[in-house]
Design a protein around this motif. Structure first.
Motif, short mmCIF file in Angstrom:
data_model
loop_
_atom_site.label_atom_id
_atom_site.label_comp_id
_atom_site.label_asym_id
_atom_site.label_seq_id
_atom_site.Cartn_x
_atom_site.Cartn_y
_atom_site.Cartn_z
N MET A 6 5.83 7.23 -3.86
CA MET A 6 6.72 6.08 -3.64
C MET A 6 7.83 6.54 -2.71
O MET A 6 8.42 7.59 -2.93
CB MET A 6 7.35 5.62 -4.97
CG MET A 6 6.34 5.32 -6.06
SD MET A 6 7.14 5.08 -7.69
CE MET A 6 7.74 3.40 -7.56
N LYS A 7 8.11 5.76 -1.66
CA LYS A 7 9.18 6.15 -0.74
C LYS A 7 10.26 5.06 -0.71
O LYS A 7 9.93 3.87 -0.62
CB LYS A 7 8.61 6.38 0.65
CG LYS A 7 9.63 6.88 1.67
CD LYS A 7 10.10 5.80 2.57
CE LYS A 7 11.40 6.15 3.26
NZ LYS A 7 11.83 5.12 4.22
N PHE A 8 11.51 5.48 -0.83
CA PHE A 8 12.61 4.52 -0.83
C PHE A 8 13.54 4.78 0.35
O PHE A 8 14.04 5.89 0.53
CB PHE A 8 13.39 4.60 -2.15
CG PHE A 8 12.55 4.15 -3.32
CD1 PHE A 8 12.49 2.80 -3.66
CD2 PHE A 8 11.78 5.05 -4.03
CE1 PHE A 8 11.69 2.36 -4.70
CE2 PHE A 8 10.98 4.63 -5.08
CZ PHE A 8 10.93 3.29 -5.41
N ARG A 150 14.97 10.27 13.78
CA ARG A 150 15.52 9.17 12.97
C ARG A 150 14.40 8.28 12.42
O ARG A 150 13.44 7.99 13.12
CB ARG A 150 16.51 8.35 13.80
CG ARG A 150 17.74 9.12 14.25
CD ARG A 150 18.51 9.74 13.08
NE ARG A 150 18.88 8.79 12.05
CZ ARG A 150 19.99 8.05 12.05
NH1 ARG A 150 20.84 8.17 13.05
NH2 ARG A 150 20.25 7.22 11.06
N GLY A 151 14.54 7.92 11.17
CA GLY A 151 13.51 7.11 10.51
C GLY A 151 12.36 7.94 9.99
O GLY A 151 11.35 7.42 9.51
N GLY A 152 12.50 9.28 10.05
CA GLY A 152 11.38 10.18 9.77
C GLY A 152 10.97 10.30 8.31
O GLY A 152 9.94 10.91 8.02
N SER A 153 11.73 9.71 7.39
CA SER A 153 11.33 9.89 5.99
C SER A 153 10.04 9.14 5.64
O SER A 153 9.35 9.51 4.69
CB SER A 153 12.47 9.52 5.03
OG SER A 153 12.90 8.24 5.30
N ASP A 154 9.69 8.11 6.42
CA ASP A 154 8.37 7.48 6.23
C ASP A 154 7.28 8.52 6.48
O ASP A 154 6.28 8.59 5.75
CB ASP A 154 8.14 6.33 7.23
CG ASP A 154 9.10 5.18 7.03
OD1 ASP A 154 9.59 5.00 5.90
OD2 ASP A 154 9.36 4.45 8.00
N THR A 155 7.48 9.30 7.54
CA THR A 155 6.49 10.32 7.88
C THR A 155 6.43 11.40 6.79
O THR A 155 5.35 11.86 6.43
CB THR A 155 6.82 10.92 9.26
OG1 THR A 155 6.82 9.86 10.21
CG2 THR A 155 5.81 11.96 9.69
N ALA A 208 9.21 -2.47 16.30
CA ALA A 208 9.34 -2.91 14.90
C ALA A 208 9.87 -1.74 14.09
O ALA A 208 9.33 -0.65 14.16
CB ALA A 208 7.98 -3.37 14.37
N LYS A 209 10.94 -1.96 13.35
CA LYS A 209 11.59 -0.82 12.70
C LYS A 209 11.10 -0.57 11.29
O LYS A 209 11.55 0.34 10.62
CB LYS A 209 13.10 -1.05 12.69
CG LYS A 209 13.64 -1.05 14.11
CD LYS A 209 15.15 -0.91 14.16
CE LYS A 209 15.64 -1.03 15.58
NZ LYS A 209 15.39 -2.38 16.15
N VAL A 210 10.15 -1.38 10.83
CA VAL A 210 9.78 -1.31 9.42
C VAL A 210 9.11 0.03 9.05
O VAL A 210 9.28 0.50 7.94
CB VAL A 210 8.93 -2.55 9.03
CG1 VAL A 210 7.62 -2.59 9.75
CG2 VAL A 210 8.74 -2.64 7.54
MG MG Z 1 13.12 3.51 7.88
#
Ligand code: MG
Ligand code: ASP
Length: 407
Positions: A6-8, A150-155, A208-210
């Protein structure tokens, strides 16, 4: 029983009440009998603040010390979430990237994950311990902390899920899922139930930033089911699946946009082999990504114009690099414009359906919007237009492709 990562994201952990809410969502998954690892990012706004502090001291974005500073937001949220889970009577432990470890290359500020040794946390997960893992960070070959961009926690989440051979990776965010376009701009945007990896990748790569685009590439590579859903309500989200799993192949599934675009035109370039190579080599050396490229057919075979786009944050540097080349290339002038945006319509159905581009160009023409550049892939059409027309163009295209909600 399933194994779930699960990622928050930042808004889901933006204060201690939200962190307690996340703990309840994690508990619900554990109560179903599932094995759970959780990846969190920093509280929203924290990484921006940390980056601003770092830049205020020195503009060394790709340095080891920049990464030490900007990675620290996730250290706070893993600790708080592990505490909140323990407080609910669950077994939980926080993990920083070096403790797992998550190995990356040495490109500070934009590192890539090379491998994850999940053997230690797996042992604990199997014994019922919830692993709460800091997203966005890794450890480089020189044992220094790195960050993934930036935004790398999805990865981080998708890579961890692949490494743990998880059954699913759930990305919790502040919207219900992936939309037909940005719901903050277009009220009639709809949540999409299923989307193909390829479509999601085109959307993520074009504004898209999602989701982080590298997370989508990795999910596709491992055929890992990824779900994007809200941490703030209980509605089902968007499931990202293989194209073959889509029941209905939409001609246009979603429309992405990017406002961080800048256009550069070189006028009167000599039309001979090696010119484009010299230009793009010099931009690559400065680590500047180029997106759209158009070269005009030269009228007399001697001179031509070349236009391309870069991220607007790189515009000054790009012009500087090209000025250095002016003597060798002998072009007449450079013209640049940062007041542009890119709109991309994406859908796997485009492969088999003619007329998709025609609808786009007609719709924009009807609105009196001039198209400055066009690029396409098999499942995407992108146009560059003046940024003042962003809302108008999005609205008109969303309607033209039949994406509006009925209500
Ligand atoms: Mg993000
Ligand atoms: N905290 C990091 C950022 O703001 C990573 C992330 O949120 O994905 O970019």
């Amino acid at each position: 029983m399933a194994r779930i990562v699960m990622k928050f994201g930042g808004t889901s952990v933006s204060n201690t009440d939200r962190i307690k809410n996340v703990a309840r969502l994690v508990k619900a998954e554990v109560d179903l009998g599932n094995e759970v690892a959780v990846v969190v990012s920093a509280m929203s706004g924290t990484t921006d603040q940390l980056a601003a502090w770092s830049n205020a001291v020195a503009q060394l974005q790709r340095s080891e010390e920049y990464d030490i500073v900007v990675s620290s937001g996730e250290q706070i949220t893993v600790g708080l979430l592990a505490l909140a889970l323990q407080n609910l009577g669950l077994k939980a432990r926080s993990w920083l990237a070096w403790q797992i470890p998550i190995y990356t290359d040495c490109v500070h500020g934009n590192a890539r994950i090379i491998s994850i040794d999940s053997s230690i946390i797996l042992k604990e997960i199997v014994q019922g311990q919830i692993a709460v893992v800091a997203g966005f960070q890794g450890i480089g070959p020189n044992k220094r902390i790195t960050t993934l961009g930036r935004g790398g926690s999805d990865t981080s989440a998708v890579a961890l899920a692949a490494s743990l051979q998880a059954d699913r990776c759930d990305i919790y965010t502040d919207v219900e899922g992936v939309y037909t376009t940005d719901p903050h701009l277009i009220a009639k945007a709809r949540k999409i139930d299923f989307i193909a990896y390829e479509e999601m990748l085109e959307l993520a790569s074009h504004g898209a930033k999602v989701l982080h685009s590298r997370a989508v590439i990795m999910a596709a590579l491992y055929a890992l089911p990824v779900q994007v859903l809200s941490s703030l309500d209980k509605k089902p989200g968007t499931l990202i699946v293989k194209e073959g799993g889509l029941v209905e192949k939409q001609v246009v599934t979603s429309i992405a946009y990017s406002t961080n675009e800048a256009k550069v035109t070189l006028i009167g370039l000599t039309d001979c082999p090696g010119v484009a190579a010299a230009i793009f080599e010099s931009l690559a050396k400065a680590a500047i990504n180029v997106d759209m490229i158009v070269q005009n057919v030269s009228q007399n075979g001697d001179f031509t114009d070349l236009t391309f786009t870069v991220n607007s944050s790189n515009l000054n540097l790009a012009c500087k690099m090209l000025n250095v080349l002016k003597k060798d290339l002998g072009y007449v002038d450079i013209i640049s414009n940062a007041m542009v945006c890119k709109i991309s319509v994406v859908g796997v159905g485009m492969r088999s359906q003619p007329g998709v581009a025609k609808i786009m160009f007609h719709t924009l023409a009807k609105c009196g919007i001039n198209i400055q550049l066009i690029t396409t892939s098999e499942i995407r059409i992108s146009v560059l237009i003046s940024s003042k027309y962003l809302d108008l163009a999005l609205q008109a295209l969303h309607t033209a492709y039949g994406l509006d909600t009925d209500g």
